[in-house]
Write a protein that holds these residues in place. Structure first.
Motif, PDB file in Angstrom:
ATOM      1  N   ASP A   1      26.635  39.259  92.770  1.00 42.43           N
ATOM      2  CA  ASP A   1      27.336  40.474  93.182  1.00 42.43           C
ATOM      3  C   ASP A   1      28.383  40.845  92.135  1.00 42.43           C
ATOM      4  O   ASP A   1      29.561  40.520  92.263  1.00 42.43           O
ATOM      5  CB  ASP A   1      27.980  40.266  94.554  1.00 42.43           C
ATOM      6  N   LEU A   2      27.914  41.501  91.090  1.00 41.35           N
ATOM      7  CA  LEU A   2      28.793  41.902  89.999  1.00 41.35           C
ATOM      8  C   LEU A   2      29.647  43.091  90.415  1.00 41.35           C
ATOM      9  O   LEU A   2      29.186  43.952  91.165  1.00 41.35           O
ATOM     10  CB  LEU A   2      27.958  42.278  88.773  1.00 41.35           C
ATOM     11  N   PRO A   3      30.863  43.167  89.906  1.00 40.18           N
ATOM     12  CA  PRO A   3      31.720  44.305  90.232  1.00 40.18           C
ATOM     13  C   PRO A   3      31.293  45.546  89.446  1.00 40.18           C
ATOM     14  O   PRO A   3      30.397  45.486  88.602  1.00 40.18           O
ATOM     15  CB  PRO A   3      33.103  43.832  89.800  1.00 40.18           C
ATOM     16  N   HIS A   4      31.939  46.648  89.719  1.00 34.91           N
ATOM     17  CA  HIS A   4      31.747  47.890  88.970  1.00 34.91           C
ATOM     18  C   HIS A   4      32.930  48.022  88.016  1.00 34.91           C
ATOM     19  O   HIS A   4      33.922  48.670  88.336  1.00 34.91           O
ATOM     20  CB  HIS A   4      31.702  49.103  89.902  1.00 34.91           C
ATOM     21  N   PRO A   5      32.854  47.389  86.839  1.00 34.91           N
ATOM     22  CA  PRO A   5      34.029  47.394  85.954  1.00 34.91           C
ATOM     23  C   PRO A   5      34.286  48.771  85.349  1.00 34.91           C
ATOM     24  O   PRO A   5      33.349  49.552  85.137  1.00 34.91           O
ATOM     25  CB  PRO A   5      33.657  46.376  84.879  1.00 34.91           C
ATOM     26  N   GLN A   6      35.507  49.044  85.092  1.00 30.01           N
ATOM     27  CA  GLN A   6      35.901  50.273  84.411  1.00 30.01           C
ATOM     28  C   GLN A   6      36.003  49.964  82.918  1.00 30.01           C
ATOM     29  O   GLN A   6      37.082  49.761  82.390  1.00 30.01           O
ATOM     30  CB  GLN A   6      37.238  50.782  84.970  1.00 30.01           C
ATOM     31  N   ILE A   7      34.857  49.895  82.265  1.00 28.13           N
ATOM     32  CA  ILE A   7      34.808  49.553  80.847  1.00 28.13           C
ATOM     33  C   ILE A   7      33.989  50.593  80.101  1.00 28.13           C
ATOM     34  O   ILE A   7      33.155  51.290  80.696  1.00 28.13           O
ATOM     35  CB  ILE A   7      34.216  48.135  80.619  1.00 28.13           C
ATOM     36  N   THR A   8      34.230  50.711  78.811  1.00 26.33           N
ATOM     37  CA  THR A   8      33.480  51.658  77.989  1.00 26.33           C
ATOM     38  C   THR A   8      32.494  50.959  77.064  1.00 26.33           C
ATOM     39  O   THR A   8      31.739  51.615  76.358  1.00 26.33           O
ATOM     40  CB  THR A   8      34.445  52.525  77.147  1.00 26.33           C
ATOM     41  N   THR A   9      32.517  49.639  77.054  1.00 25.08           N
ATOM     42  CA  THR A   9      31.583  48.834  76.272  1.00 25.08           C
ATOM     43  C   THR A   9      31.190  47.631  77.123  1.00 25.08           C
ATOM     44  O   THR A   9      31.965  47.197  77.967  1.00 25.08           O
ATOM     45  CB  THR A   9      32.207  48.363  74.943  1.00 25.08           C
ATOM     46  N   SER A  10      30.007  47.111  76.892  1.00 26.22           N
ATOM     47  CA  SER A  10      29.598  45.922  77.651  1.00 26.22           C
ATOM     48  C   SER A  10      30.202  44.644  77.071  1.00 26.22           C
ATOM     49  O   SER A  10      29.986  43.570  77.587  1.00 26.22           O
ATOM     50  CB  SER A  10      28.078  45.817  77.739  1.00 26.22           C
ATOM     51  N   HIS A  11      31.000  44.789  76.016  1.00 32.62           N
ATOM     52  CA  HIS A  11      31.643  43.634  75.372  1.00 32.62           C
ATOM     53  C   HIS A  11      33.152  43.860  75.217  1.00 32.62           C
ATOM     54  O   HIS A  11      33.680  43.771  74.104  1.00 32.62           O
ATOM     55  CB  HIS A  11      31.029  43.369  73.994  1.00 32.62           C
ATOM     56  N   PRO A  12      33.867  44.121  76.309  1.00 28.69           N
ATOM     57  CA  PRO A  12      35.301  44.432  76.166  1.00 28.69           C
ATOM     58  C   PRO A  12      36.123  43.295  75.570  1.00 28.69           C
ATOM     59  O   PRO A  12      37.176  43.546  74.984  1.00 28.69           O
ATOM     60  CB  PRO A  12      35.746  44.739  77.594  1.00 28.69           C
ATOM     61  N   ASN A  13      35.647  42.070  75.687  1.00 22.85           N
ATOM     62  CA  ASN A  13      36.356  40.919  75.114  1.00 22.85           C
ATOM     63  C   ASN A  13      35.550  40.250  74.005  1.00 22.85           C
ATOM     64  O   ASN A  13      35.787  39.095  73.672  1.00 22.85           O
ATOM     65  CB  ASN A  13      36.679  39.902  76.213  1.00 22.85           C
ATOM     66  N   GLY A  14      34.554  40.973  73.487  1.00 26.12           N
ATOM     67  CA  GLY A  14      33.719  40.428  72.417  1.00 26.12           C
ATOM     68  C   GLY A  14      32.469  39.736  72.912  1.00 26.12           C
ATOM     69  O   GLY A  14      31.638  39.314  72.128  1.00 26.12           O
ATOM     70  N   TYR A  15      32.349  39.580  74.222  1.00 28.58           N
ATOM     71  CA  TYR A  15      31.163  38.959  74.812  1.00 28.58           C
ATOM     72  C   TYR A  15      30.731  39.807  76.012  1.00 28.58           C
ATOM     73  O   TYR A  15      31.466  40.692  76.459  1.00 28.58           O
ATOM     74  CB  TYR A  15      31.430  37.509  75.221  1.00 28.58           C
ATOM     75  N   LEU A  16      29.549  39.521  76.550  1.00 31.40           N
ATOM     76  CA  LEU A  16      29.001  40.291  77.657  1.00 31.40           C
ATOM     77  C   LEU A  16      29.907  40.185  78.882  1.00 31.40           C
ATOM     78  O   LEU A  16      30.214  39.079  79.339  1.00 31.40           O
ATOM     79  CB  LEU A  16      27.586  39.798  77.987  1.00 31.40           C
ATOM     80  N   TRP A  17      30.340  41.308  79.411  1.00 25.63           N
ATOM     81  CA  TRP A  17      31.296  41.346  80.525  1.00 25.63           C
ATOM     82  C   TRP A  17      30.819  40.568  81.742  1.00 25.63           C
ATOM     83  O   TRP A  17      31.632  40.023  82.480  1.00 25.63           O
ATOM     84  CB  TRP A  17      31.597  42.793  80.924  1.00 25.63           C
ATOM     85  N   LYS A  18      29.525  40.482  81.966  1.00 31.67           N
ATOM     86  CA  LYS A  18      28.982  39.781  83.139  1.00 31.67           C
ATOM     87  C   LYS A  18      29.369  38.301  83.138  1.00 31.67           C
ATOM     88  O   LYS A  18      29.461  37.680  84.185  1.00 31.67           O
ATOM     89  CB  LYS A  18      27.457  39.880  83.180  1.00 31.67           C
ATOM     90  N   ARG A  19      29.561  37.750  81.951  1.00 29.40           N
ATOM     91  CA  ARG A  19      29.829  36.318  81.831  1.00 29.40           C
ATOM     92  C   ARG A  19      31.069  35.895  82.619  1.00 29.40           C
ATOM     93  O   ARG A  19      31.108  34.792  83.181  1.00 29.40           O
ATOM     94  CB  ARG A  19      29.966  35.933  80.359  1.00 29.40           C
ATOM     95  N   ASP A  20      32.077  36.752  82.699  1.00 31.54           N
ATOM     96  CA  ASP A  20      33.289  36.420  83.455  1.00 31.54           C
ATOM     97  C   ASP A  20      32.987  36.196  84.936  1.00 31.54           C
ATOM     98  O   ASP A  20      33.734  35.519  85.626  1.00 31.54           O
ATOM     99  CB  ASP A  20      34.340  37.529  83.323  1.00 31.54           C
TER     100      ASP A  20
END
Length: 181
Positions: A94-113
């Motif tokens: 159940d992934l959230p709906h992040p408010q991001i403009t890239t899938s790598h906001p921290n340099g890696y795939l956001w789903k990983r968090d």
């Protein structure tokens, strides 16, 4: 012992992104779907390869992995995408709906968090088209610590290929200690 999770993405894996000419692979058929919260007068057009359902079921039937959707399609993966491919209802992260403009906001795939705590210490093979070198380093570090982790990264314009599933089956059929090597 619980079989490794098989985390499945959809966009770029089962639904390829059009190439620079706007084309998708000839193997894929067009479907119009209405995701949750969307108006039926405004469907989303997707392209799916009907062979993917059979290929995924071949892997699922081995019992070597526990399939789970890991996609921004969330529940729609089970209610819309899976049935079009002949897949049974599968659980989903159940992934959230992040408010991001890239899938790598921290340099890696956001789903990983969200995937890392969801997995805990469970072994996993994760198929996604959007990994970075930091994700591959995370998987190697995770494997070194104990829970074997394999990342499979299809070309987002071609999507999932039979050899990706052969890699999954080969990896999952190894004894746990061999997967960690």
């Amino acid at each position: 012992m619980h079989p490794p999770y098989l985390l499945l993405d959809i966009d770029g894996v089962l639904i390829p992104f059009p190439d620079e000419h706007g084309s998708t692979p000839a193997t894929h058929a067009r479907h119009d779907v209405v995701p949750a919260g969307r108006n039926a007068d405004n469907p989303v057009t997707i392209w799916l390869n009907p062979d993917h359902g059979r290929l995924l079921m071949d892997v699922i039937r081995t019992g070597l992995v526990t399939p789970v959707w890991c996609t921004s399609w969330r529940q729609d993966a089970t209610t819309l995408i899976g049935p079009l491919l002949g897949l049974p209802a599968l659980p989903y992260v159940d992934l959230p709906h992040p408010q991001i403009t890239t899938s790598h906001p921290n340099g890696y795939l956001w789903k990983r968090d969200h995937v890392a705590p969801w997995l805990g210490d469970a072994p996993a093979v994760w198929i996604d088209d959007d990994f970075t070198s930091l994700d591959h380093a995370w998987a190697a570090e995770r494997t070194t610590r104990g829970p074997a982790t394999l990342l499979v990264q299809p070309d987002p314009h071609l999507g999932l290929q039979p050899e990706h599933l052969t890699e999954v089956t080969t990896w999952a059929s190894q004894p746990p200690r061999a997967r960690a090597a």
